[in-house]
Design a protein around this motif. Structure first.
Motif, PDB file in Angstrom:
ATOM      1  N   LEU A 142       0.911  -1.225  -0.086  1.00 37.69           N
ATOM      2  CA  LEU A 142      -0.047  -0.055  -0.011  1.00 37.69           C
ATOM      3  C   LEU A 142       0.891   1.222   0.138  1.00 37.69           C
ATOM      4  O   LEU A 142       0.480   1.956  -0.601  1.00 37.69           O
ATOM      5  CB  LEU A 142      -1.041   0.112   1.059  1.00 37.69           C
ATOM      6  N   LYS A 143       2.027   1.247   0.818  1.00 36.60           N
ATOM      7  CA  LYS A 143       2.936   2.414   0.967  1.00 36.60           C
ATOM      8  C   LYS A 143       3.453   2.619  -0.639  1.00 36.60           C
ATOM      9  O   LYS A 143       3.561   3.988  -1.061  1.00 36.60           O
ATOM     10  CB  LYS A 143       3.995   2.084   1.633  1.00 36.60           C
ATOM     11  N   GLU A 144       3.677   1.791  -1.277  1.00 38.84           N
ATOM     12  CA  GLU A 144       4.100   1.877  -2.580  1.00 38.84           C
ATOM     13  C   GLU A 144       3.288   2.497  -3.538  1.00 38.84           C
ATOM     14  O   GLU A 144       3.382   3.598  -4.368  1.00 38.84           O
ATOM     15  CB  GLU A 144       4.663   0.456  -3.399  1.00 38.84           C
ATOM     16  N   VAL A 145       2.114   1.910  -3.488  1.00 33.56           N
ATOM     17  CA  VAL A 145       0.897   2.659  -4.391  1.00 33.56           C
ATOM     18  C   VAL A 145       0.595   3.956  -3.826  1.00 33.56           C
ATOM     19  O   VAL A 145       0.568   4.917  -4.614  1.00 33.56           O
ATOM     20  CB  VAL A 145      -0.571   1.748  -4.027  1.00 33.56           C
ATOM     21  N   VAL A 146       0.686   4.360  -2.691  1.00 43.53           N
ATOM     22  CA  VAL A 146       0.298   5.863  -2.080  1.00 43.53           C
ATOM     23  C   VAL A 146       1.453   6.603  -2.393  1.00 43.53           C
ATOM     24  O   VAL A 146       1.293   7.761  -3.014  1.00 43.53           O
ATOM     25  CB  VAL A 146       0.606   5.839  -0.599  1.00 43.53           C
ATOM     26  N   SER A 147       2.785   6.204  -2.563  1.00 39.32           N
ATOM     27  CA  SER A 147       3.935   6.958  -2.936  1.00 39.32           C
ATOM     28  C   SER A 147       3.783   7.272  -4.468  1.00 39.32           C
ATOM     29  O   SER A 147       4.090   8.312  -4.934  1.00 39.32           O
ATOM     30  CB  SER A 147       5.238   6.186  -2.799  1.00 39.32           C
ATOM     31  N   ASP A 148       3.299   6.206  -5.425  1.00 38.78           N
ATOM     32  CA  ASP A 148       3.216   6.580  -6.691  1.00 38.78           C
ATOM     33  C   ASP A 148       1.861   7.681  -6.912  1.00 38.78           C
ATOM     34  O   ASP A 148       1.994   8.651  -7.784  1.00 38.78           O
ATOM     35  CB  ASP A 148       2.629   5.334  -7.448  1.00 38.78           C
ATOM     36  N   PHE A 149       1.100   7.620  -6.323  1.00 32.54           N
ATOM     37  CA  PHE A 149      -0.092   8.388  -6.147  1.00 32.54           C
ATOM     38  C   PHE A 149       0.257   9.907  -6.040  1.00 32.54           C
ATOM     39  O   PHE A 149      -0.246  10.578  -6.900  1.00 32.54           O
ATOM     40  CB  PHE A 149      -1.250   8.077  -5.278  1.00 32.54           C
ATOM     41  N   SER A 150       0.946   9.925  -4.890  1.00 33.92           N
ATOM     42  CA  SER A 150       1.403  11.114  -4.298  1.00 33.92           C
ATOM     43  C   SER A 150       2.444  11.793  -5.340  1.00 33.92           C
ATOM     44  O   SER A 150       2.325  13.184  -5.876  1.00 33.92           O
ATOM     45  CB  SER A 150       2.205  10.900  -3.195  1.00 33.92           C
ATOM     46  N   ALA A 151       3.453  11.004  -5.921  1.00 31.67           N
ATOM     47  CA  ALA A 151       4.209  11.422  -7.221  1.00 31.67           C
ATOM     48  C   ALA A 151       3.530  11.949  -8.271  1.00 31.67           C
ATOM     49  O   ALA A 151       4.294  12.601  -8.953  1.00 31.67           O
ATOM     50  CB  ALA A 151       5.295  10.501  -7.335  1.00 31.67           C
ATOM     51  N   SER A 152       2.152  11.740  -8.832  1.00 27.58           N
ATOM     52  CA  SER A 152       1.854  11.935  -9.972  1.00 27.58           C
ATOM     53  C   SER A 152       1.457  13.678  -9.672  1.00 27.58           C
ATOM     54  O   SER A 152       1.456  13.897 -10.951  1.00 27.58           O
ATOM     55  CB  SER A 152       0.550  11.088 -10.129  1.00 27.58           C
ATOM     56  N   GLY A 153       1.095  13.923  -8.808  1.00 25.88           N
ATOM     57  CA  GLY A 153       1.026  15.307  -8.609  1.00 25.88           C
ATOM     58  C   GLY A 153      -0.280  15.730  -9.428  1.00 25.88           C
ATOM     59  O   GLY A 153      -0.673  17.201  -9.103  1.00 25.88           O
ATOM     60  N   THR A 154      -0.868  15.424 -10.176  1.00 27.20           N
ATOM     61  CA  THR A 154      -2.143  15.767 -10.831  1.00 27.20           C
ATOM     62  C   THR A 154      -3.642  14.903 -10.532  1.00 27.20           C
ATOM     63  O   THR A 154      -4.698  15.584 -10.833  1.00 27.20           O
ATOM     64  CB  THR A 154      -2.004  15.726 -12.480  1.00 27.20           C
ATOM     65  N   THR A 155      -3.523  13.971 -10.188  1.00 26.69           N
ATOM     66  CA  THR A 155      -4.311  12.974 -10.229  1.00 26.69           C
ATOM     67  C   THR A 155      -5.047  12.775  -8.777  1.00 26.69           C
ATOM     68  O   THR A 155      -4.297  12.667  -7.614  1.00 26.69           O
ATOM     69  CB  THR A 155      -3.982  11.309 -10.682  1.00 26.69           C
ATOM     70  N   LYS A 156      -6.396  12.974  -8.610  1.00 23.61           N
ATOM     71  CA  LYS A 156      -7.138  13.169  -7.355  1.00 23.61           C
ATOM     72  C   LYS A 156      -7.608  11.565  -7.192  1.00 23.61           C
ATOM     73  O   LYS A 156      -7.884  10.709  -8.149  1.00 23.61           O
ATOM     74  CB  LYS A 156      -8.217  13.733  -7.228  1.00 23.61           C
ATOM     75  N   PHE A 157      -8.086  11.431  -5.912  1.00 22.15           N
ATOM     76  CA  PHE A 157      -8.586   9.860  -5.475  1.00 22.15           C
ATOM     77  C   PHE A 157      -9.871   9.998  -5.119  1.00 22.15           C
ATOM     78  O   PHE A 157     -10.141  10.995  -4.275  1.00 22.15           O
ATOM     79  CB  PHE A 157      -7.624   9.312  -4.410  1.00 22.15           C
ATOM     80  N   CYS A 158     -10.852   9.368  -5.680  1.00 25.79           N
ATOM     81  CA  CYS A 158     -12.271   9.093  -5.368  1.00 25.79           C
ATOM     82  C   CYS A 158     -12.574   7.801  -4.623  1.00 25.79           C
ATOM     83  O   CYS A 158     -12.761   6.878  -5.314  1.00 25.79           O
ATOM     84  CB  CYS A 158     -13.108   9.558  -6.618  1.00 25.79           C
ATOM     85  N   PRO A 159     -12.680   7.946  -3.570  1.00 27.77           N
ATOM     86  CA  PRO A 159     -12.546   6.519  -2.678  1.00 27.77           C
ATOM     87  C   PRO A 159     -14.039   5.699  -2.781  1.00 27.77           C
ATOM     88  O   PRO A 159     -13.916   4.660  -2.924  1.00 27.77           O
ATOM     89  CB  PRO A 159     -12.266   6.740  -1.098  1.00 27.77           C
TER      90      PRO A 159
END
Length: 477
Positions: free
Chosen positions: A260-277
């Protein structure tokens, strides 16, 4: 030959009768939602007001501006200041109540106009519909032309899937050329966004992204299992949907905190994409498993009758059957929901912008009412009340350029506002029964909002909903 002509004549006659029946039923159903109509001299005609002595929660900062006067001029916030007057404008006494931006539900499935009233009653003043059909283009036009009082309405086209995803709710793409043509077609039809779904291969996905950029259409991604999860972090993809898909795809159905930490890190690094849970729709699986009377609950009386009869029933049968064959399923679903809260917590701590979406309109996820449960889950995950409210206001409005004129109380923004008796920064339940709702500056009082709920309850438009859905198979396939 004569027999063939006779049969053809009979078929055409039957088709004509069916078409006429459909048109009559649709007309009758549209009359049923006449209470939403905006009339030049009647209800909802006025869109200019002066709200005095009100505590403003602007949502562009974690603060409360006390004792302010807000001038709404022709649907737009013209001024926010201390006491001032404007000649010829109706005055609303705030009496120390709280003014917040209207809520935005970024993941819904709308099936009729009755649901638009349900969203308003719950303080939702804009929705992002993610399963586009021809009827949604008509809704959007009616809203944009101020013909009906409704949340501001934005919609994707039909879901774009890979070739093996057969179903009347999917648009199967088999080549890059077909993918590009479909994006161009949906742009021409008037859809706002593109929704990608299961089964898109890298070649097809790349074609969708390329053409969406050329056509200036944002993409909302339900992750495709044919590409890696981080493949979805592209500037054209404005949000990635569903916490459960993180578990189902990159985590491979294991509640793995390291992965999960890897996924979160990738998500954060994208800089443009938002997360809709969309936590509510998944949690509702647990509700189905633990309540065998859920289909008879009062909440379900607000669902579209076709969805209740088909999808709600199918979801209920599926999960009740699963419980009979797997006694551990209840615990597994509960554990996954709790892991979703962890996902929210870690995403938030990593600076990933979270936007509120409920997936309302399918299963047993009720339009309008469900947003309060969704916000409650974000609070449970550890966000402050301000941070929770931000997911359905400021964060949501910043997802797409076409939505940037809402989501906060500032001069020049659209007057999509809620007047609340209590401060939601202290208690989120203050959002549940707004005293007044403003959409494009048009005021709706609590009595009218309550009537919207009553009109939608146990409505009898199952057949006409079927006709509207069938139209999709003819026009968009």
């Amino acid at each position: 030959m004569k027999i063939f002509k006779k049969l053809l004549k009979i078929v055409l006659s039957l088709f004509g009768i069916l078409l006429l029946t459909a048109l009559i039923l649709i007309w009758i159903d549209s009359r049923g939602t006449g209470y939403l109509k905006v009339e030049k001299e009647g209800a909802f005609a006025n869109n200019s007001y002066l709200v005095q002595n009100v505590n403003v929660i602007p949502m562009n900062a974690d603060t409360v501006l006390t004792g302010k006067t807000v001038y709404i001029k022709e649907g737009v916030i013209e001024n926010i200041s201390d006491k001032f007057t404007v000649e010829g404008v109706e005055i609303i006494k705030g009496d120390g109540k709280f003014l917040t931006p209207g809520l935005i539900d970024m993941h819904v499935h709308v099936w009729d106009e009755y649901e638009l009233g349900l969203y308003l009653s719950n303080g939702v003043t804009a929705v992002r519909n993610l399963w586009g059909l021809p009827m949604h283009l008509r809704m959007k036009e009616a809203v944009n032309n101020a013909e009906i009082i409704a949340p501001l309405f934005f919609t994707t086209g039909p879901k774009l899937t890979g070739p093996e995803y057969i179903g009347d709710d999917n648009l199967q793409l088999r080549s890059a050329e077909e993918a590009k043509a479909r994006v161009i077609f949906y742009k021409k039809r008037g859809y706002d966004f593109i929704k990608t779904y299961y089964g898109l291969t890298p070649e097809i996905f790349d074609a969708v992204v390329e053409q969406a950029a050329a056509s200036q259409m944002d993409i909302i991604a339900h992750p495709s299992q044919k590409v890696s999860y981080n493949y979805h972090f592209k500037p054209q993809i404005r949000s990635v949907e569903h916490a459960e898909d993180i578990i189902q795809q990159p985590l491979n159905y294991v509640l793995d905190t390291i992965k999960l930490k890897e996924v979160v890190s990738d998500f954060s690094a994208s800089g443009t994409t938002k997360f809709c849970p969309t936590l509510t729709v998944y949690n509702n699986i647990y509700q189905i498993l633990t309540n065998d009377k859920i289909l008879d609950s009062e909440n379900l009386q607000y669902m579209n009758p076709l969805i209740r009869k088909v999808d709600s029933q199918a979801q209920f049968d599926r999960w009740q059957d699963s419980k009979r064959t797997d006694r551990a399923i209840v615990g597994s679903i509960k554990a996954q929901h709790e892991f979703h809260l962890k996902i929210i917590r870690e995403m938030h701590e990593a600076g990933v912008p979270i936007i509120c979406g409920t997936d309302a309109g399918i299963g047993v996820t009720v339009p309008g009412f469900s947003i309060h449960r969704e916000l409650g889950f974000y609070k449970e995950a550890g966000l402050t009340n301000y941070e929770v409210l931000k997911t359905a206001t400021y964060n949501a409005s910043g997802t797409h350029a076409v939505m940037e004129n809402m989501g906060s109380i500032e001069k020049g923004k659209i007057a999509n506002l809620l007047l609340l008796n209590n401060n939601p920064l202290e208690d989120l339940s203050a959002l549940k029964r707004p005293e007044l709702v403003f959409v494009n500056g048009r005021k709706i009082n609590r009595k009218q909002l309550n009537s919207f709920e009553e009109k939608a309850k146990n409505r009898k438009n199952l057949v006409v909903s079927g006709f509207r859905y069938a139209e999709n198979l003819i026009r968009e396939k």
